[in-house]
Design a protein around this motif. Structure first.
Motif, PDB file in Angstrom:
ATOM      1  N   ARG A  54       7.838 -10.975   0.770  1.00 46.86           N
ATOM      2  CA  ARG A  54       8.847 -10.324   1.623  1.00 46.86           C
ATOM      3  C   ARG A  54       8.614  -8.814   1.685  1.00 46.86           C
ATOM      4  N   ASN A  55       8.396  -8.175   0.534  1.00 49.60           N
ATOM      5  CA  ASN A  55       8.162  -6.734   0.528  1.00 49.60           C
ATOM      6  C   ASN A  55       6.870  -6.383   1.260  1.00 49.60           C
ATOM      7  N   ALA A  56       5.817  -7.166   1.052  1.00 52.49           N
ATOM      8  CA  ALA A  56       4.548  -6.913   1.730  1.00 52.49           C
ATOM      9  C   ALA A  56       4.714  -7.051   3.241  1.00 52.49           C
ATOM     10  N   ALA A  57       5.441  -8.065   3.685  1.00 57.98           N
ATOM     11  CA  ALA A  57       5.657  -8.266   5.120  1.00 57.98           C
ATOM     12  C   ALA A  57       6.431  -7.101   5.729  1.00 57.98           C
ATOM     13  N   LYS A  58       7.468  -6.629   5.055  1.00 59.21           N
ATOM     14  CA  LYS A  58       8.242  -5.491   5.559  1.00 59.21           C
ATOM     15  C   LYS A  58       7.359  -4.258   5.708  1.00 59.21           C
ATOM     16  N   LEU A  59       6.518  -4.007   4.706  1.00 58.47           N
ATOM     17  CA  LEU A  59       5.647  -2.834   4.750  1.00 58.47           C
ATOM     18  C   LEU A  59       4.608  -2.950   5.866  1.00 58.47           C
ATOM     19  N   MET A  60       3.967  -4.120   5.978  1.00 58.40           N
ATOM     20  CA  MET A  60       2.952  -4.296   7.021  1.00 58.40           C
ATOM     21  C   MET A  60       3.566  -4.247   8.419  1.00 58.40           C
ATOM     22  N   LYS A  61       4.755  -4.801   8.566  1.00 59.50           N
ATOM     23  CA  LYS A  61       5.441  -4.770   9.860  1.00 59.50           C
ATOM     24  C   LYS A  61       5.739  -3.331  10.269  1.00 59.50           C
ATOM     25  N   GLY A  88       3.861  -0.892   9.578  1.00 57.81           N
ATOM     26  CA  GLY A  88       2.597  -0.170   9.734  1.00 57.81           C
ATOM     27  C   GLY A  88       2.147   0.583   8.496  1.00 57.81           C
ATOM     28  N   GLU A  89       2.747   0.277   7.358  1.00 58.48           N
ATOM     29  CA  GLU A  89       2.388   0.955   6.113  1.00 58.48           C
ATOM     30  C   GLU A  89       1.098   0.381   5.529  1.00 58.48           C
ATOM     31  N   VAL A  90       0.419   1.178   4.747  1.00 61.44           N
ATOM     32  CA  VAL A  90      -0.754   0.716   4.008  1.00 61.44           C
ATOM     33  C   VAL A  90      -0.251   0.046   2.740  1.00 61.44           C
ATOM     34  N   VAL A  91      -0.772  -1.125   2.419  1.00 63.58           N
ATOM     35  CA  VAL A  91      -0.337  -1.876   1.243  1.00 63.58           C
ATOM     36  C   VAL A  91      -1.511  -2.011   0.291  1.00 63.58           C
ATOM     37  N   LEU A  92      -1.320  -1.573  -0.932  1.00 64.72           N
ATOM     38  CA  LEU A  92      -2.307  -1.732  -2.000  1.00 64.72           C
ATOM     39  C   LEU A  92      -1.712  -2.726  -2.985  1.00 64.72           C
ATOM     40  N   LEU A  93      -2.361  -3.855  -3.121  1.00 64.33           N
ATOM     41  CA  LEU A  93      -1.821  -4.933  -3.938  1.00 64.33           C
ATOM     42  C   LEU A  93      -2.682  -5.143  -5.173  1.00 64.33           C
ATOM     43  N   PHE A  94      -2.066  -5.045  -6.331  1.00 64.20           N
ATOM     44  CA  PHE A  94      -2.723  -5.395  -7.579  1.00 64.20           C
ATOM     45  C   PHE A  94      -2.264  -6.798  -7.942  1.00 64.20           C
ATOM     46  N   PRO A  95      -3.178  -7.783  -7.991  1.00 67.34           N
ATOM     47  CA  PRO A  95      -2.763  -9.168  -8.215  1.00 67.34           C
ATOM     48  C   PRO A  95      -1.858  -9.374  -9.422  1.00 67.34           C
ATOM     49  N   SER A 107      -0.536 -17.926  -3.271  1.00 62.67           N
ATOM     50  CA  SER A 107      -0.433 -16.561  -2.773  1.00 62.67           C
ATOM     51  C   SER A 107      -0.261 -16.569  -1.265  1.00 62.67           C
ATOM     52  N   GLU A 108       0.706 -15.861  -0.805  1.00 65.57           N
ATOM     53  CA  GLU A 108       0.963 -15.752   0.627  1.00 65.57           C
ATOM     54  C   GLU A 108       0.334 -14.495   1.207  1.00 65.57           C
ATOM     55  N   PHE A 109      -0.275 -13.676   0.384  1.00 66.71           N
ATOM     56  CA  PHE A 109      -0.704 -12.358   0.838  1.00 66.71           C
ATOM     57  C   PHE A 109      -1.858 -12.400   1.829  1.00 66.71           C
ATOM     58  N   VAL A 110      -2.780 -13.343   1.691  1.00 70.53           N
ATOM     59  CA  VAL A 110      -3.877 -13.457   2.651  1.00 70.53           C
ATOM     60  C   VAL A 110      -3.326 -13.893   4.006  1.00 70.53           C
ATOM     61  N   THR A 146      -6.584  -5.343   7.389  1.00 69.47           N
ATOM     62  CA  THR A 146      -7.927  -5.403   6.824  1.00 69.47           C
ATOM     63  C   THR A 146      -7.807  -5.577   5.313  1.00 69.47           C
ATOM     64  N   ILE A 147      -8.532  -6.529   4.756  1.00 69.65           N
ATOM     65  CA  ILE A 147      -8.546  -6.748   3.314  1.00 69.65           C
ATOM     66  C   ILE A 147      -9.808  -6.106   2.750  1.00 69.65           C
ATOM     67  N   ILE A 148      -9.643  -5.204   1.808  1.00 69.13           N
ATOM     68  CA  ILE A 148     -10.770  -4.552   1.163  1.00 69.13           C
ATOM     69  C   ILE A 148     -10.720  -4.892  -0.320  1.00 69.13           C
ATOM     70  N   PRO A 149     -11.581  -5.799  -0.773  1.00 71.76           N
ATOM     71  CA  PRO A 149     -11.586  -6.134  -2.206  1.00 71.76           C
ATOM     72  C   PRO A 149     -12.173  -4.988  -3.023  1.00 71.76           C
ATOM     73  N   PHE A 150     -11.628  -4.787  -4.199  1.00 69.12           N
ATOM     74  CA  PHE A 150     -12.165  -3.753  -5.075  1.00 69.12           C
ATOM     75  C   PHE A 150     -11.952  -4.186  -6.519  1.00 69.12           C
ATOM     76  N   ALA A 151     -12.666  -3.564  -7.409  1.00 67.50           N
ATOM     77  CA  ALA A 151     -12.526  -3.860  -8.838  1.00 67.50           C
ATOM     78  C   ALA A 151     -12.781  -2.588  -9.626  1.00 67.50           C
ATOM     79  N   GLY A 152     -12.262  -2.557 -10.802  1.00 67.21           N
ATOM     80  CA  GLY A 152     -12.481  -1.428 -11.690  1.00 67.21           C
ATOM     81  C   GLY A 152     -12.639  -1.922 -13.118  1.00 67.21           C
ATOM     82  N   VAL A 153     -13.479  -1.275 -13.856  1.00 67.79           N
ATOM     83  CA  VAL A 153     -13.681  -1.628 -15.254  1.00 67.79           C
ATOM     84  C   VAL A 153     -13.498  -0.371 -16.085  1.00 67.79           C
TER      85      VAL A 153
END
Length: 70
Positions: A12-19, A21-28, A50-53, A62-69
């Motif tokens: 719900r929060n992700a949908a509100k933000l995307m609707k 036009g906000e940029v959403v950064l999601l940490f699984p 997961s409903e995020f995809v 646009t989905i941009i996968p990233f990782a950090g170690v």
């Protein structure tokens, strides 16, 4: 992290933000995974469903996968 604009992870929060036009950064794993306590052993937090995809596709995001170690 709310001081930096973070909101609880939910479809719900992700949908509100995307609707809006906000940029959403999601940490699984959310805040618990990004800032683990020193007393806990690290474990990846990944939800069974997961409903995020689907949300990204619905809002043509646009989905941009990233990782950090470290």
């Amino acid at each position: 992290l709310s001081q930096f604009g973070a909101v609880p992870v939910s479809p719900r929060n992700a949908a509100k933000l995307m609707k809006a036009g906000e940029v959403v950064l999601l940490f699984p794993g959310g805040v618990k995974e990004t800032v683990p306590s020193r007393d806990e052993k690290y474990a990846l937090q990944w939800p069974d469903k997961s409903e995020f995809v689907r949300l990204a596709a619905k809002y043509n995001a646009t989905i941009i996968p990233f990782a950090g170690v470290g």
